[in-house]
Write a protein that holds these residues in place. Sequence first.
Motif, mmCIF file in Angstrom:
data_model
loop_
_atom_site.group_PDB
_atom_site.id
_atom_site.type_symbol
_atom_site.label_atom_id
_atom_site.label_comp_id
_atom_site.label_asym_id
_atom_site.label_seq_id
_atom_site.Cartn_x
_atom_site.Cartn_y
_atom_site.Cartn_z
ATOM 1 N N LEU A 167 15.296 -139.467 -21.623
ATOM 2 C CA LEU A 167 16.283 -138.595 -22.261
ATOM 3 C C LEU A 167 17.056 -137.774 -21.227
ATOM 4 C CD1 LEU A 167 13.925 -136.985 -24.938
ATOM 5 C CD2 LEU A 167 15.538 -138.850 -25.325
ATOM 6 N N ARG A 168 18.136 -137.154 -21.668
ATOM 7 C CA ARG A 168 18.793 -136.144 -20.820
ATOM 8 C C ARG A 168 17.850 -134.952 -20.743
ATOM 9 N NH1 ARG A 168 24.441 -133.913 -21.637
ATOM 10 N NH2 ARG A 168 23.698 -132.986 -19.712
ATOM 11 N N ASP A 169 17.775 -134.321 -19.589
ATOM 12 C CA ASP A 169 16.796 -133.232 -19.462
ATOM 13 C C ASP A 169 17.040 -132.101 -20.461
ATOM 14 O OD1 ASP A 169 18.998 -132.115 -18.237
ATOM 15 O OD2 ASP A 169 17.884 -131.286 -16.546
ATOM 16 N N ASP A 170 18.322 -131.877 -20.805
ATOM 17 C CA ASP A 170 18.654 -130.807 -21.764
ATOM 18 C C ASP A 170 17.998 -131.036 -23.128
ATOM 19 O OD1 ASP A 170 21.778 -129.867 -20.542
ATOM 20 O OD2 ASP A 170 20.748 -131.694 -19.925
ATOM 21 N N ASP A 171 17.767 -132.308 -23.465
ATOM 22 C CA ASP A 171 17.235 -132.628 -24.797
ATOM 23 C C ASP A 171 15.707 -132.611 -24.859
ATOM 24 O OD1 ASP A 171 19.817 -132.998 -25.681
ATOM 25 O OD2 ASP A 171 19.821 -135.140 -25.191
HETATM 26 ZN ZN ZN Z 1 21.000 -131.693 -17.969
#
Ligand code: ZN
Length: 288
Positions: free
Chosen positions: A51-55
């Motif tokens: 995943l994208r780290d933000d998610d």
């Molecule tokens: Zn990110």
Amino acid sequence: MNENLRLAIQKKGRLHDKSMQLLKSCGIEVENFQDRLFVSASNFNLDILFLRDDDIPEYVQDNVAHIGIVGENEMLEKGLAVKPVKQLGFGKCSLRLGIPEKDELKSIKDLENKIIATSYPKILNNFLDENKIKAKVIELSGSVEIAPSLGIADYICDLVSTGNTLKLNKLKKSFNILNSQAVLIQSEKFNLSPELKKIFNKLLLRIESSLKAKKSKYIMMNVPKDSLEQIIKIIPSLESPTVLPLSNKGLVAVHAVINEDKFWEINEDLKAAGASGILSMPIENIIL
Ligand code: ZN
Ligand code: ATP
């Protein structure tokens, strides 16, 4: 039913490779994961979500993934119901204030009434509140470092490791807001089933032994029999050192596991006490 533990890691970016390496050092094999969103380990009850780290914090909070690997900065900024389980020792960086090269910040109080651009408004606002400072925080999702030269902010607050990006933008490092590294996180809202808990504990044990091994070195040296006692006193060994006979009757071989930092500290003392052929080698795992 055989349920797998689901781990979320960054799909692409600074934490991806190290996260995969960590799994490898735990003996977990993952094949053909390139460009996939989801893959199962071939020799462990683990599914990996990319995943994208933000998610990642949200996926973990909501139990879509049971655990995740993410920077502490991201975990704190999202402020969701997840808790850190283990610091992983990679992805180290700091969230710092960056100010124009010609400026001088003597104390944090100098931030009063300034405009600060950041991608981490929550962490920065907490920091300002704790220090009772009123400043205007503007949120930018990327390229924060160009904000001062565009005239939209006085200062920035961004992740820094070497400071090179700051330099390129005629900025310099100022106060440190947060030291961050990658952490293993878990949901605060959901408990694992007994079966998943078992898999999780097994994984955690492997992670811990891999982290311990990374910090340790296996050292070997030849020692004159007469100096053995003195040399053993110098070695801050994890357990009692191993002493082995050599064909040269006046010498013995000493093997020990020590903390990596200590290796450089004791090197000179060992040599002065008569040790020769001092070798240090990496260790893959330590099971205590
Ligand atoms: Zn990110
Ligand atoms: P994504 O596409 O997953 O959203 P990203 O661009 O947000 O990726 P990266 O730049 O890959 O994220 O950084 C991921 C994490 O790596 C950061 O949140 C931070 O915890 C860590 N990190 C380590 N060193 C640095 C650095 N010098 N600059 C930025 N982040 C760093």
